[in-house]
Design a protein around this motif. Structure first.
Motif, PDB file in Angstrom:
ATOM      1  N   LEU A   1       0.867  -1.180   0.000  1.00  0.00           N
ATOM      2  CA  LEU A   1       0.000   0.000   0.000  1.00  0.00           C
ATOM      3  C   LEU A   1       0.902   1.227   0.000  1.00  0.00           C
ATOM      4  O   LEU A   1       0.815   2.072   0.854  1.00  0.00           O
ATOM      5  CB  LEU A   1      -0.892  -0.010   1.236  1.00  0.00           C
ATOM      6  CG  LEU A   1      -1.951  -1.096   1.276  1.00  0.00           C
ATOM      7  CD1 LEU A   1      -2.684  -1.052   2.586  1.00  0.00           C
ATOM      8  CD2 LEU A   1      -2.912  -0.954   0.129  1.00  0.00           C
TER       9      LEU A   1
ATOM     10  N   LEU B   1      -6.115   5.265  14.446  1.00  0.00           N
ATOM     11  CA  LEU B   1      -6.183   3.807  14.467  1.00  0.00           C
ATOM     12  C   LEU B   1      -7.344   3.324  15.339  1.00  0.00           C
ATOM     13  O   LEU B   1      -8.068   2.385  14.965  1.00  0.00           O
ATOM     14  CB  LEU B   1      -4.851   3.223  14.981  1.00  0.00           C
ATOM     15  CG  LEU B   1      -4.764   1.704  14.981  1.00  0.00           C
ATOM     16  CD1 LEU B   1      -5.124   1.114  13.620  1.00  0.00           C
ATOM     17  CD2 LEU B   1      -3.357   1.259  15.379  1.00  0.00           C
TER      18      LEU B   1
ATOM     19  N   GLN C   1     -10.490   1.192  13.976  1.00  0.00           N
ATOM     20  CA  GLN C   1     -10.816  -0.114  14.564  1.00  0.00           C
ATOM     21  C   GLN C   1     -12.315  -0.194  14.877  1.00  0.00           C
ATOM     22  O   GLN C   1     -12.965  -1.196  14.624  1.00  0.00           O
ATOM     23  CB  GLN C   1      -9.968  -0.312  15.832  1.00  0.00           C
ATOM     24  CG  GLN C   1     -10.188  -1.618  16.561  1.00  0.00           C
ATOM     25  CD  GLN C   1      -9.523  -2.818  15.869  1.00  0.00           C
ATOM     26  OE1 GLN C   1      -8.904  -2.686  14.823  1.00  0.00           O
ATOM     27  NE2 GLN C   1      -9.701  -3.993  16.462  1.00  0.00           N
TER      28      GLN C   1
ATOM     29  N   GLY D   1     -14.312  -0.340  11.442  1.00  0.00           N
ATOM     30  CA  GLY D   1     -14.198  -1.614  10.729  1.00  0.00           C
ATOM     31  C   GLY D   1     -15.256  -2.619  11.175  1.00  0.00           C
ATOM     32  O   GLY D   1     -15.643  -3.506  10.416  1.00  0.00           O
TER      33      GLY D   1
ATOM     34  N   ILE E   1     -18.614  -3.109   9.008  1.00  0.00           N
ATOM     35  CA  ILE E   1     -18.695  -3.805   7.717  1.00  0.00           C
ATOM     36  C   ILE E   1     -19.475  -5.099   7.883  1.00  0.00           C
ATOM     37  O   ILE E   1     -19.139  -5.917   8.733  1.00  0.00           O
ATOM     38  CB  ILE E   1     -17.296  -4.094   7.166  1.00  0.00           C
ATOM     39  CG1 ILE E   1     -16.613  -2.773   6.926  1.00  0.00           C
ATOM     40  CG2 ILE E   1     -17.377  -4.933   5.898  1.00  0.00           C
ATOM     41  CD1 ILE E   1     -15.734  -2.721   5.741  1.00  0.00           C
TER      42      ILE E   1
ATOM     43  N   ASP F   1     -22.028   0.242   4.342  1.00  0.00           N
ATOM     44  CA  ASP F   1     -20.928  -0.708   4.540  1.00  0.00           C
ATOM     45  C   ASP F   1     -19.703  -0.190   3.789  1.00  0.00           C
ATOM     46  O   ASP F   1     -18.581  -0.200   4.295  1.00  0.00           O
ATOM     47  CB  ASP F   1     -21.282  -2.098   3.968  1.00  0.00           C
ATOM     48  CG  ASP F   1     -22.225  -2.895   4.860  1.00  0.00           C
ATOM     49  OD1 ASP F   1     -21.825  -3.199   5.985  1.00  0.00           O
ATOM     50  OD2 ASP F   1     -23.347  -3.204   4.426  1.00  0.00           O
ATOM     51  N   ILE F   2     -19.955   0.260   2.552  1.00  0.00           N
ATOM     52  CA  ILE F   2     -18.856   0.720   1.706  1.00  0.00           C
ATOM     53  C   ILE F   2     -18.297   2.048   2.224  1.00  0.00           C
ATOM     54  O   ILE F   2     -17.078   2.214   2.335  1.00  0.00           O
ATOM     55  CB  ILE F   2     -19.332   0.856   0.243  1.00  0.00           C
ATOM     56  CG1 ILE F   2     -19.673  -0.541  -0.297  1.00  0.00           C
ATOM     57  CG2 ILE F   2     -18.270   1.527  -0.621  1.00  0.00           C
ATOM     58  CD1 ILE F   2     -20.304  -0.542  -1.676  1.00  0.00           C
ATOM     59  N   ALA F   3     -19.180   2.982   2.570  1.00  0.00           N
ATOM     60  CA  ALA F   3     -18.717   4.310   3.008  1.00  0.00           C
ATOM     61  C   ALA F   3     -17.924   4.220   4.311  1.00  0.00           C
ATOM     62  O   ALA F   3     -16.824   4.768   4.425  1.00  0.00           O
ATOM     63  CB  ALA F   3     -19.898   5.256   3.175  1.00  0.00           C
TER      64      ALA F   3
ATOM     65  N   GLY G   1     -16.487   1.627   5.530  1.00  0.00           N
ATOM     66  CA  GLY G   1     -15.266   0.875   5.234  1.00  0.00           C
ATOM     67  C   GLY G   1     -14.207   1.776   4.615  1.00  0.00           C
ATOM     68  O   GLY G   1     -13.030   1.708   4.965  1.00  0.00           O
ATOM     69  N   ASN G   2     -14.653   2.640   3.695  1.00  0.00           N
ATOM     70  CA  ASN G   2     -13.726   3.587   3.066  1.00  0.00           C
ATOM     71  C   ASN G   2     -13.092   4.519   4.068  1.00  0.00           C
ATOM     72  O   ASN G   2     -11.896   4.795   4.021  1.00  0.00           O
ATOM     73  CB  ASN G   2     -14.524   4.475   2.096  1.00  0.00           C
ATOM     74  CG  ASN G   2     -14.095   4.257   0.669  1.00  0.00           C
ATOM     75  OD1 ASN G   2     -12.939   3.942   0.410  1.00  0.00           O
ATOM     76  ND2 ASN G   2     -15.030   4.408  -0.245  1.00  0.00           N
TER      77      ASN G   2
ATOM     78  N   ALA H   1     -12.742   4.013   7.281  1.00  0.00           N
ATOM     79  CA  ALA H   1     -11.822   3.230   8.129  1.00  0.00           C
ATOM     80  C   ALA H   1     -10.502   3.008   7.397  1.00  0.00           C
ATOM     81  O   ALA H   1      -9.419   3.122   7.987  1.00  0.00           O
ATOM     82  CB  ALA H   1     -12.461   1.898   8.500  1.00  0.00           C
ATOM     83  N   LEU H   2     -10.608   2.724   6.115  1.00  0.00           N
ATOM     84  CA  LEU H   2      -9.405   2.461   5.317  1.00  0.00           C
ATOM     85  C   LEU H   2      -8.519   3.707   5.236  1.00  0.00           C
ATOM     86  O   LEU H   2      -7.294   3.630   5.382  1.00  0.00           O
ATOM     87  CB  LEU H   2      -9.858   2.029   3.924  1.00  0.00           C
ATOM     88  CG  LEU H   2      -8.987   1.114   3.096  1.00  0.00           C
ATOM     89  CD1 LEU H   2      -8.480  -0.072   3.870  1.00  0.00           C
ATOM     90  CD2 LEU H   2      -9.800   0.646   1.884  1.00  0.00           C
TER      91      LEU H   2
ATOM     92  N   ILE I   1      -6.821   4.111   8.631  1.00  0.00           N
ATOM     93  CA  ILE I   1      -5.704   3.176   8.828  1.00  0.00           C
ATOM     94  C   ILE I   1      -4.479   3.677   8.063  1.00  0.00           C
ATOM     95  O   ILE I   1      -3.347   3.610   8.550  1.00  0.00           O
ATOM     96  CB  ILE I   1      -6.062   1.747   8.351  1.00  0.00           C
ATOM     97  CG1 ILE I   1      -7.122   1.140   9.258  1.00  0.00           C
ATOM     98  CG2 ILE I   1      -4.823   0.839   8.361  1.00  0.00           C
ATOM     99  CD1 ILE I   1      -7.591  -0.232   8.800  1.00  0.00           C
TER     100      ILE I   1
ATOM    101  N   ARG J   1      -1.005   4.463   9.792  1.00  0.00           N
ATOM    102  CA  ARG J   1       0.238   3.768   9.409  1.00  0.00           C
ATOM    103  C   ARG J   1       1.358   4.775   9.140  1.00  0.00           C
ATOM    104  O   ARG J   1       2.490   4.582   9.565  1.00  0.00           O
ATOM    105  CB  ARG J   1       0.004   2.914   8.167  1.00  0.00           C
ATOM    106  CG  ARG J   1      -0.880   1.712   8.433  1.00  0.00           C
ATOM    107  CD  ARG J   1      -1.061   0.871   7.190  1.00  0.00           C
ATOM    108  NE  ARG J   1       0.196   0.236   6.789  1.00  0.00           N
ATOM    109  CZ  ARG J   1       0.379  -0.381   5.624  1.00  0.00           C
ATOM    110  NH1 ARG J   1      -0.596  -0.421   4.733  1.00  0.00           N
ATOM    111  NH2 ARG J   1       1.537  -0.942   5.339  1.00  0.00           N
TER     112      ARG J   1
END
Lengths: 281, 327
Positions: free
Chosen positions: A25, A52, A56, A59, A62, A71-73, A75-76, A78-79, A82, A86
């Motif tokens: 990534l 983070l 958590q 996530g 989902i 679910d998608i929004a 999830g996006n 959260a992504l 993250i 990172r």
């Protein structure tokens, strides 16, 4: 009407081929050009831990969200978070020779620096939206200001994050309006969510001693209060929601004093990694 | 690839009675062209597609659960991000497929109601549990691998919206399979406990993955008609054979053993011989008596029921906004 020829498919066998390379990534990681000082590393932990811990929580939604689009929004979002975490943990760890995973999986609760707002549980969808509303407004103003940091790495991370957090802010605003002005039940739940989360706003703007040592590098939390409130209050007005009053949480997350929610969250986050010390994944 | 000949579009004895629109449909199928939503199509063709596409959509949605189970516990932040992205892709696939099915005149609400009422089918593979992290590897490598073998030929399915949705889905599925393989490879190169976890997981998922291609050809009632309509391009057994042929060298790279003592290369037929599949288990899981059927459906039902007030709020708000816009 176009009845064009069906496209020629790739051979099934070709799709079965697996390349044994590494899925990176790379776009999510800002390579630190320099090593942070101890204080800068501590500040990066504040920010990284907030993201983070929030990711958590998000996530979890989902496969449980009210509709597939959410679910998608969620999830996006959260992504994205993250990704921010990172970058920040990677930078924070360089000073002590630790990786992002060392910091995420091998610190105990008192060593975490998340603010209590981010630790608050998902609750119902209105609670999650109330938490998103406050968090995204705060993060947007924070990263907007952090782009001017004299620390080039923090400025670069902020420049990338601010664009994504802007979308998170918009997502939360749309839902605050829908829930507050949808049905009686959704309005009642939105009011409850907002008043349950509002006590944790204050902590976001507390200047800890660390900030005095990072003039020009860190964003002074107290300096964000006016802009964050100026952005949130018109939305609440449009939604015909009052700014909640009352209990204010004493916070303490930046010093390692956490709400009861963080322990179980970390237990789940860390359980597998800690069952296999030294393992690579 | 040689395109299999179209067996028959219409029976010759009925040729005199077909309408002009039916003739046009038959001609399009015979020419291996696309059927589009506004085209005339036989009821059976429409029903077959609605059944297949909605089952496929449901499978994507239920399929989010076994992997969603590990998002919060993923053992590194990189793995967490990849897994989250993958499960999110599955929600996206579900959405495309529901949209493709909607072009045939069935509503998403109806399909959702059928799913949560337990009246619709989805791929039985998702009724198996995912108790270990290695299952994230096996699901990617074996389950998504089998799905790709099934789905790549569907990119040429005669119904346009389905074929086009599958093109996009297959691109993402091949990334999914690769990440699954990589998870297993990392485990097999890891500690003894990690290797054991990987082998145990492959043992559990191998046979259910082979069952994903459906019953043997001589027991697959819908296959012949679907092949005649250019929806299905290869038989269940052919696809299963291809899949096993693909897996064996990959298993060697991984260093895992495929749990079939009868699996061996047959020089004469130029393909692998394999052991008997336990179709009793397949039919049990299909009938709702698998290890996680009830749990999977209950999760979907809970999400739907608990989200009811949110969807109602969104609809009420949209209606109020529409009134304001008119005023």
């Amino acid at each position: 009407m176009d009845h064009g020829q069906a496209p020629v498919a790739t051979e099934p066998d070709a799709h079965g081929h697996v390349d044994v390379d590494t899925v990176q990534l790379s776009a999510e990681l800002v390579e630190a050009a320099s090593v942070a000082s101890h204080d800068v590393a501590e500040y990066a932990l504040w920010l990284g831990d907030d993201s983070l811990v929030l990711a958590q929580h998000l996530g979890w939604w989902i496969s449980r969200a009210p509709e597939l689009e959410e679910d998608i929004a969620l999830g996006n979002i959260a992504l994205d978070l993250i990704g921010h975490a990172r970058s920040l943990l990677h930078y924070a760890g360089a000073e002590s020779g630790r990786t992002e995973d060392d910091l995420a999986y091998w610190r105990d609760e008192p060593q975490w620096r998340s603010a209590h707002l981010f630790e608050q549980p998902n609750g119902d969808f209105a609670h999650t939206i109330a938490r998103q509303f406050i968090a995204a407004h705060y993060l947007f103003e924070l990263y907007s200001a952090l782009m001017e940091s004299t620390d080039a790495t923090l400025a670069a991370i902020a420049a990338k994050a601010v664009k994504e957090v802007d979308y998170h802010r918009d997502h939360s605003i749309q839902w605050v309006l829908r829930l507050a002005q949808g049905t009686d039940e959704s309005r009642r739940r939105m009011i409850t969510g907002l008043s349950d989360l509002w006590p944790f706003v204050d902590e976001l703007f507390v200047d800890e001693p660390l900030i005095d040592r990072l003039e020009g590098v860190a964003v002074r939390p107290s300096s964000l209060r006016a802009t964050v409130e100026a952005a949130m209050i018109p939305v609440l007005a449009e939604a015909e929601l009052e700014v909640p009053r009352g209990f204010i949480s004493s916070g303490g997350g930046r010093r390692g004093d956490h709400s009861e929610n963080l322990g179980p969250l970390l237990a789940e986050l860390q359980v597998l990694a800690r069952a296999h010390p030294g393992a690579k994944w | 690839m040689t395109i299999p000949p179209v067996p028959y579009a219409i029976a010759p004895e009925n040729a005199a009675t077909v309408s002009a629109e039916e003739q046009q449909f038959n001609d399009l199928i015979a020419a291996d062209s696309r059927i589009e939503p506004r085209d005339w199509m036989p009821d059976g063709y429409r029903k077959t597609l609605i059944r297949q596409i909605s089952q496929h959509a449901h499978s994507e949605i239920i399929g989010m659960q076994p992997e969603g189970n590990w998002i919060t516990r993923a053992p590194s932040l990189k793995r967490k991000a990849i897994l989250l992205a993958k499960v999110q892709d599955e929600a996206g696939h579900g959405l495309y497929l529901y949209s493709a099915a909607q072009t045939l005149g069935v509503s998403r609400d109806l399909m959702t109601d059928q799913l949560i009422a337990g009246k619709a089918r989805y791929s039985s593979i998702f009724n198996y549990p995912s108790p270990t992290w290695a299952d994230m590897g096996s699901i990617g490598w074996l389950v998504d691998g089998a799905a790709i073998c099934n789905q790549v030929p569907l990119c040429r399915a005669s119904y346009g919206p389905y074929g086009r949705a599958m093109v996009r889905i297959c691109k993402e599925e091949s990334f999914h399979q690769r990440q699954g393989f990589e998870i297993l490879l990392e485990l097999m190169n890891g500690t003894p406990a990690q290797r054991e976890m990987a082998q145990d997981s492959v043992n559990r998922w191998y046979w259910p993955a082979l069952q994903m291609f459906g019953p043997p050809d001589d027991d697959s009632p819908n296959s012949a008609q679907s092949m005649a309509w250019n929806i299905k391009r290869f038989s269940n057994d052919d696809l299963r054979q291809r899949f096993v042929g693909m897996l064996v060298p990959q298993a060697e790279v991984l260093g895992v053993t495929l749990p079939d003592p009868d699996l061996r290369w047959n020089e004469e037929k130029g393909a692998y011989d394999m052991g008997e599949i336990d179709w009793t288990e397949f039919h049990e899981v299909l009938a709702g008596r698998g290890p996680a059927n009830a749990r999977r459906l209950q999760r979907r039902r809970d999400a739907h029921n608990e989200g009811q007030w949110v969807r109602e709020a969104a609809a009420a708000y949209a209606a109020k906004q529409a009134v304001k816009a008119v005023a």
